[in-house]
Design an enzyme around this catalytic site. Sequence first.
Site, PDB file in Angstrom:
ATOM      1  N   ASP A   1     -12.618   0.342  21.427  1.00 42.18           N
ATOM      2  CA  ASP A   1     -13.021   0.457  20.021  1.00 42.18           C
ATOM      3  C   ASP A   1     -14.545   0.498  19.914  1.00 42.18           C
ATOM      4  OD1 ASP A   1     -13.742  -2.105  20.600  1.00 42.18           O
ATOM      5  OD2 ASP A   1     -12.074  -3.024  19.536  1.00 42.18           O
TER       6      ASP A   1
ATOM      7  N   GLU B   1      -5.681   0.536  27.741  1.00 43.97           N
ATOM      8  CA  GLU B   1      -7.040   0.293  27.253  1.00 43.97           C
ATOM      9  C   GLU B   1      -7.918  -0.316  28.359  1.00 43.97           C
ATOM     10  OE1 GLU B   1      -7.338  -2.062  23.660  1.00 43.97           O
ATOM     11  OE2 GLU B   1      -9.376  -1.338  23.295  1.00 43.97           O
TER      12      GLU B   1
ATOM     13  N   ASP C   1     -16.705  -3.579  23.617  1.00 44.83           N
ATOM     14  CA  ASP C   1     -15.891  -4.371  24.556  1.00 44.83           C
ATOM     15  C   ASP C   1     -14.862  -3.548  25.300  1.00 44.83           C
ATOM     16  OD1 ASP C   1     -14.575  -4.114  21.937  1.00 44.83           O
ATOM     17  OD2 ASP C   1     -12.999  -5.343  22.826  1.00 44.83           O
TER      18      ASP C   1
ATOM     19  N   TYR D   1     -10.672 -11.883  19.642  1.00 44.54           N
ATOM     20  CA  TYR D   1     -11.343 -12.778  20.584  1.00 44.54           C
ATOM     21  C   TYR D   1     -11.476 -14.183  20.016  1.00 44.54           C
ATOM     22  CZ  TYR D   1     -12.127  -8.522  23.174  1.00 44.54           C
ATOM     23  OH  TYR D   1     -11.923  -7.360  23.867  1.00 44.54           O
TER      24      TYR D   1
END
Length: 486
Positions: free
Chosen positions: A79, A464, A76, A228
């Site tokens: 990570d 990120e 995603d 999420y």
Amino acid sequence: MGLYWVPVPGVVICALMIVGVSSHPDYREALSKSIAFFEGQRSGKLPANQRITWRFDTGLFDGSPENVDLIGGYYDAGDNIKFGLPMAFTTTMLAWSVIEYGKQMSDELHNAREAIRWGTDYLLKASSRLPDAFYVQVGDPEADHNCWQRPEDIDTPQKVYKVTQEFPGSEVAGETAAALAAASIVFKHVDPQYSKTLLETAEKAFAFGNNYKGNYSEFLTSAVCPYYCSYSGFDDELQWGAAWLFRATGISSYLHYVQYKYDGSSDSDTFSWDNKFIGTRLLLSRFNLVEKVEDIDGLLEAKDFVCNLLPESPSLATLYTPGGLMYKMNGSNLQYVTSTAFVFITFAKYMKHANKTFQCGELLVTPTLLKEHAKKQVDYILGDNPQGMSYMVGFGKKFPQRIHHRGSSLPSLKQKSEPFGCKDGFNSYFSEEPNPNILTGAIVGGPDQYDNFADDRDNYAQSEPATYINAPLVGTLAYLASRYES
Ligand SMILES: *[C@@H]1O[C@H](CO)[C@@H](O)[C@H](O)[C@H]1NC(C)=O
Ligand SMILES: *[C@@H]1O[C@H](CO)[C@@H](O)[C@H](O)[C@H]1NC(C)=O
Ligand SMILES: *[C@@H]1O[C@H](CO)[C@@H](O)[C@H](O)[C@H]1NC(C)=O
């Protein structure tokens, strides 16, 4: 806009020159890079034509604890986890980008379709046990977040998570239905057999989500939350899935499902992997304004959203930074900017098609006004901002150097063939050095509410990247590239 260094005897002056209407970033280059980024997020067996060449095969045993093939798909963000909900949303938005703006992508259309297929191939695998089980995630986020290592090194257990009839997950099933239905439209003429499979699986995923209702976070708890968790519940995903199924099949019961559920409230002023209410409203606008489906008020649906967000609107309810960037959240703010820009240009397209305008109080809202607003936001992202930096990695002269991304921040297998153990990467994580690998095209979380950007790996809220920041931008950039051809 152009940024020029003007040499003056003894000094250097940085002059910001606004060079008329023809001055703008190279949208076509940005489009190309925004799509290439997805190759850097790939999991699975990488093909010979892989363009981000510091990445290698990963997760070749994903799914094996459940005897199911879950190889492939996307990580995603920074990570090494494959989260189903954001992956499906990313795929839906890539597909919508191609449906609306594929014609404007020219050379990049093929790459955009490949980016979608990388997502849908995985989502089909995740759906292979329907209606008994649907696989929603590979990788334990707690274990993963304790480590800083390349995806190629993973030695944390690759746990597999699923939802079932007894422990359901309607948000992830509904979003997957949306992704597969939207993608079936993309592939309808280029690969009819694949398109058919996508559509049949979309219907199964929707039926599963709708027949067995529940929130996946109730059962999966810390495996999906706080990462999420679906804070908006699952109604938005089921409506969105049904709206895409109506678009793909024309079957009116799907439209009735959406209309029956719609309670007329304006729901929310964000559009994200969590909340799709406005996405559904915008699709309804399309059905009315473009496809002439009756019993829908094509403007009403997305009007409130726009009036809450347009800076000139009397009912503005959204923060902007002093430099003019829409500011919704401290974490990964640019995801809301790219999704909103997509809503604006796409609503403008539908309005223009039907020759419509509307009012936010005194303000007359025209398609041109919406498009100009979206362009300003995109230009900010690409470098027209107080920092004079682009928030797309590898684009422009100045861009983020220390992104919060494991693979980008560690020497690749080419430089260092021995694996990094769980904790071995943290020296690199805390170092001031720029990342050794350029994750071309990645858009990061972005600056804070005062237009400041830390360029610090540890500041993941700003540094990120994520697939769902890029996905809606792909469509917007295709539109801008064709509108402002250099
Ligand atoms: C699912 O979660 C939402 C939001 O947290 C909540 O409003 C709803 O009641 C939950 N639904 C079920 C069936 O548990
Ligand atoms: C961002 O964080 C700052 C400092 O904690 C806070 O004052 C501000 O309200 C936050 N902004 C948003 C949009 O959440
Ligand atoms: C578009 O709408 C405007 C205002 O409602 C009207 O004056 C104009 O004639 C319309 N143009 C077309 C091509 O229908």
